[in-house]
Design a protein around this motif. Structure first.
Motif, PDB file in Angstrom:
ATOM      1  N   ARG A 202       0.861  -1.192   0.000  1.00  0.00           N
ATOM      2  CA  ARG A 202       0.000   0.000   0.000  1.00  0.00           C
ATOM      3  C   ARG A 202       0.893   1.235   0.000  1.00  0.00           C
ATOM      4  N   SER A 203       0.539   2.207  -0.820  1.00  0.00           N
ATOM      5  CA  SER A 203       1.286   3.474  -0.885  1.00  0.00           C
ATOM      6  C   SER A 203       2.779   3.225  -1.079  1.00  0.00           C
ATOM      7  N   ALA A 204       3.106   2.413  -2.065  1.00  0.00           N
ATOM      8  CA  ALA A 204       4.507   2.096  -2.336  1.00  0.00           C
ATOM      9  C   ALA A 204       4.629   1.587  -3.763  1.00  0.00           C
ATOM     10  N   GLY A 230      -0.714   0.894  -4.393  1.00  0.00           N
ATOM     11  CA  GLY A 230       0.299  -0.155  -4.374  1.00  0.00           C
ATOM     12  C   GLY A 230       0.771  -0.449  -5.788  1.00  0.00           C
ATOM     13  N   ASN A 231       1.542   0.480  -6.333  1.00  0.00           N
ATOM     14  CA  ASN A 231       1.898   0.453  -7.755  1.00  0.00           C
ATOM     15  C   ASN A 231       3.198  -0.325  -7.972  1.00  0.00           C
ATOM     16  N   TYR A 261      -7.337   2.112  -7.307  1.00  0.00           N
ATOM     17  CA  TYR A 261      -6.292   3.145  -7.284  1.00  0.00           C
ATOM     18  C   TYR A 261      -4.887   2.544  -7.349  1.00  0.00           C
ATOM     19  N   CYS A 262      -4.766   1.415  -8.055  1.00  0.00           N
ATOM     20  CA  CYS A 262      -3.463   0.793  -8.264  1.00  0.00           C
ATOM     21  C   CYS A 262      -3.137   0.763  -9.750  1.00  0.00           C
ATOM     22  N   ALA A 263      -1.874   1.029 -10.078  1.00  0.00           N
ATOM     23  CA  ALA A 263      -1.423   0.964 -11.469  1.00  0.00           C
ATOM     24  C   ALA A 263      -0.126   0.172 -11.544  1.00  0.00           C
TER      25      ALA A 263
END
Length: 300
Positions: A202-204, A230-231, A261-263
């Motif tokens: 997450r957020s990384a 979490g890209n 919201y992940c790419a």
């Protein structure tokens, strides 16, 4: 170790080795469970016997860890359960016998270096910690490396008061700078989680490369769970025999779960023999962003 070799994914970070200070170490640090020396990490003979001590006292550079089983005992800040916590840019390398002088000398297969969540009664998974190693904090970059370990026996339980978002390897860096740690050459196996069992992000933007991720069980994202921002780049891994099963209405993403919201970029992996009771046995994509999934083998 039956992971895939992907030459495009092995971005090597060469760190300068220099002399280390006796109390707050910069550079190369050694850990060996049965070392009999000064316990200050300055050599194999004087290696730390406790991995948590080495992490706490090392500000940068590399930590070399000899074969053996290491279990966390210090609780994470703001959490009620123990885990090895990496919140700075250090590189942890496992797979050493305990006499090597260069990284090229180590043999990961012959020297299993195990990070285990089995912190309670041996063999009783119900009292295990839900996360074995956590990579957290701000300004985490690609010199933060986890390489050459077997990471196993994380087990989610309500008894710890833990959130649903856990896994054996838990990566949650600062949302404003999206840390870029590297997870490679590891076997992540036999973990149980809720949202994520093997790896949770997450957020990384980590690089997850050349790992074997197998026999993990969760409700969502048994192998890898990519959550908000979490890209990750996931490349050259074998992701196999992971399963989403249990008492939930959404049992999705046996191999990989990609949430909103992940790419991420997912390429060059063998994703086989995974299972999800609702949908997405291999990969489940629920993101409203663009996920790039190419050149993988997804089977059974």
């Amino acid at each position: 170790m039956p992971y895939l070799k992907n030459p495009a994914a092995g971005t090597a970070i060469l760190l300068i080795l220099f002399f280390s200070l006796p109390c707050f170490v910069n550079g190369q640090v050694f850990v060996k469970k049965d070392a009999q020396g000064a316990n200050n990490g300055t050599s194999w003979a004087n290696a730390y016997t406790n991995l948590e001590s080495a992490i706490r006292k090392t500000s940068s550079g590399q930590i070399w860890v000899a074969a053996g089983t290491y279990k966390p005992s210090v609780k994470l800040l703001y959490n009620n359960y123990p885990a090895f916590n990496i919140n700075k840019n250090i590189a942890l390398y496992g797979g050493f016998k305990g006499n090597e002088t260069s990284l090229s000398n180590r043999n990961i297969d012959m020297n299993p270096t195990i990070l285990s969540g089995d912190i309670g009664v041996a063999g009783n998974d119900l009292d295990n910690t839900p996360t074995v190693i956590a990579i957290t904090g701000s300004k985490i970059d690609s010199t933060c490396i986890l390489d050459g370990f077997i990471i196993t026996k994380a087990y989610y339980s309500n008894s710890w008061g833990a959130s649903y978002d856990n896994a054996a390897v838990y990566i949650f860096t600062d949302i404003y700078d999206n840390g870029t740690p590297i997870i490679r050459n590891c076997t992540i196996r036999e973990n149980f989680g809720f949202h994520g069992a093997g790896i949770y992000v997450r957020s990384a933007k980590p690089w997850i490369t050349n790992n074997l991720i197998t026999n993990n069980l969760a409700y969502r994202g048994a192998g890898i769970n990519l959550d908000y921002a979490g890209n990750a780049t996931v490349t050259g891994n074998r992701i196999t025999y992971n399963k989403c099963s249990g008492y939930s209405s959404r049992l999705t993403g046996g191999g990989i779960q990609i949430n909103a919201y992940c790419a991420p970029t997912i390429y060059g992996n063998l994703i086989d023999n995974n299972h999800a009771e609702t949908y997405g046995g291999g990969i489940s994509v629920e993101s409203n962003y663009s996920a790039i999934i190419k050149n993988n083998i997804i089977s059974n």
